[in-house]
Design a protein around this motif. Structure first.
Motif, short mmCIF file in Angstrom:
data_model
loop_
_atom_site.label_atom_id
_atom_site.label_comp_id
_atom_site.label_asym_id
_atom_site.label_seq_id
_atom_site.Cartn_x
_atom_site.Cartn_y
_atom_site.Cartn_z
N UNK A 169 3.36 -49.29 -55.53
CA UNK A 169 2.14 -48.49 -55.57
C UNK A 169 1.36 -48.93 -56.82
N UNK A 170 0.07 -49.24 -56.69
CA UNK A 170 -0.69 -49.79 -57.82
C UNK A 170 -1.17 -48.73 -58.81
N UNK A 171 -0.28 -47.88 -59.27
CA UNK A 171 -0.51 -46.88 -60.30
C UNK A 171 0.83 -46.17 -60.50
N UNK A 172 0.99 -45.48 -61.62
CA UNK A 172 2.19 -44.69 -61.86
C UNK A 172 1.93 -43.24 -61.45
N UNK A 173 2.98 -42.52 -61.04
CA UNK A 173 2.81 -41.21 -60.44
C UNK A 173 3.76 -40.17 -61.04
N UNK A 174 3.39 -38.92 -60.88
CA UNK A 174 4.27 -37.78 -61.16
C UNK A 174 3.72 -36.59 -60.42
N UNK A 175 4.60 -35.80 -59.81
CA UNK A 175 4.18 -34.65 -59.03
C UNK A 175 4.92 -33.42 -59.52
N UNK A 176 4.18 -32.32 -59.70
CA UNK A 176 4.73 -31.04 -60.14
C UNK A 176 4.40 -30.00 -59.08
N UNK A 177 5.41 -29.60 -58.31
CA UNK A 177 5.20 -28.61 -57.25
C UNK A 177 5.24 -27.21 -57.84
N UNK A 182 -4.29 -19.49 -54.51
CA UNK A 182 -4.26 -20.20 -55.79
C UNK A 182 -3.93 -21.69 -55.62
N UNK A 183 -4.31 -22.46 -56.61
CA UNK A 183 -3.79 -23.82 -56.74
C UNK A 183 -2.34 -23.68 -57.19
N UNK A 184 -1.44 -24.48 -56.63
CA UNK A 184 -0.02 -24.34 -56.95
C UNK A 184 0.67 -25.62 -57.39
N UNK A 185 0.04 -26.77 -57.20
CA UNK A 185 0.70 -28.03 -57.57
C UNK A 185 -0.25 -28.90 -58.39
N UNK A 186 0.38 -29.80 -59.15
CA UNK A 186 -0.36 -30.76 -59.96
C UNK A 186 0.20 -32.14 -59.68
N UNK A 187 -0.66 -33.05 -59.24
CA UNK A 187 -0.29 -34.45 -59.08
C UNK A 187 -0.94 -35.26 -60.18
N UNK A 188 -0.22 -36.19 -60.73
CA UNK A 188 -0.75 -37.04 -61.80
C UNK A 188 -0.66 -38.50 -61.38
N UNK A 229 6.18 -23.75 -59.20
CA UNK A 229 7.37 -23.27 -59.89
C UNK A 229 7.99 -24.25 -60.85
N UNK A 230 7.53 -25.49 -60.87
CA UNK A 230 8.06 -26.50 -61.79
C UNK A 230 7.26 -26.47 -63.08
N UNK A 231 7.95 -26.53 -64.22
CA UNK A 231 7.26 -26.50 -65.51
C UNK A 231 6.32 -27.70 -65.64
N UNK A 232 5.08 -27.43 -66.04
CA UNK A 232 4.09 -28.49 -66.23
C UNK A 232 4.29 -29.14 -67.59
N UNK A 233 3.89 -30.40 -67.74
CA UNK A 233 4.16 -31.13 -68.98
C UNK A 233 3.24 -30.78 -70.15
N UNK A 270 -5.84 -24.91 -66.91
CA UNK A 270 -6.82 -25.48 -65.98
C UNK A 270 -6.56 -24.98 -64.56
N UNK A 271 -5.29 -24.90 -64.15
CA UNK A 271 -4.97 -24.42 -62.82
C UNK A 271 -5.45 -22.99 -62.62
N UNK A 272 -5.24 -22.14 -63.62
CA UNK A 272 -5.70 -20.75 -63.53
C UNK A 272 -7.22 -20.67 -63.47
#
Length: 193
Positions: A58-66, A94-100, A68-72, A79-81
């Motif tokens: 994949x031509x980029x690095x990834x991380x996904x936070x679903x 609500x928004x519930x996940x963060x993809x990076x 209930x998972x602690x955000x970094x 921002x999510x709130x």
């Protein structure tokens, strides 16, 4: 390529067929600090995906936070709130996940797609993206063909695609020569990828 959809930032644009786009320049209050912290502290993952007849990086690095998972970083929860409050009348949940995504340089990219894994394939939703780091082009085109439209998304900008946009439009971040690193932070509701 046309620029007409993106002439004035900060105003919602009706894209037709129930789709809309909202761009707010300089939305993130401390983009420098957040970019540095995420680049340093996120345990980035290099994935491989089956494309065409072979498996490729994949031509980029990834991380996904679903949900209930602690955000970094605490700024992501804030921002999510705030985004949940901003788009409540559109999303009704609500928004519930963060993809990076970490675009390391101009060779990293994402091809044409819509976020249609899960409920985005059949239901209206909102995907809100905060851009950190180097400015990069963000392209959109109607699904099934038509002229593409280009917007340059800068450091701290918010770009939100809503309504039917994931089903009726596609978006991409193309390769560009000599671009610096960029982090895309995507906020989504439950069941949307």
């Amino acid at each position: 390529m046309q620029d007409s959809l993106f002439d004035v930032a900060g105003h919602r644009r009706d894209l037709g067929d129930g789709a809309w786009l909202d761009v707010r320049t300089g939305w993130q209050s401390d983009p420098d600090g957040l970019f540095s912290a995420l680049a340093r502290d996120v345990p980035w993952v290099a994935e491989r995906r089956r494309m065409y007849d072979r498996t490729l990086p994949v031509p980029r690095l990834l991380r996904y936070y679903d949900s209930g998972v602690a955000l970094p970083h605490p700024a992501l929860a804030a921002a999510m709130a705030e985004l949940t409050e901003m788009y409540w009348d559109d999303l009704h949940e609500p928004f519930t996940s963060v993809g990076l995504c970490l675009y390391r340089d101009g060779a990293d990219s994402v091809a044409w797609h819509g976020d249609t894994i899960g409920r985005g394939a059949t239901h209206d939703t909102v995907v809100a993206i905060v851009s950190l780091g180097a400015a990069r082009p963000f392209l959109m085109r109607p699904r099934g063909g038509g002229a593409s439209t280009r917007l340059t998304v800068g450091h701290g900008d918010l770009l939100s695609m809503g309504g039917s946009a994931q089903r009726t439009w596609e978006h991409a971040v193309p390769k560009v020569p000599a671009a610096g690193p960029r982090i895309s932070v995507q906020f989504r509701a439950a069941g949307v990828r």
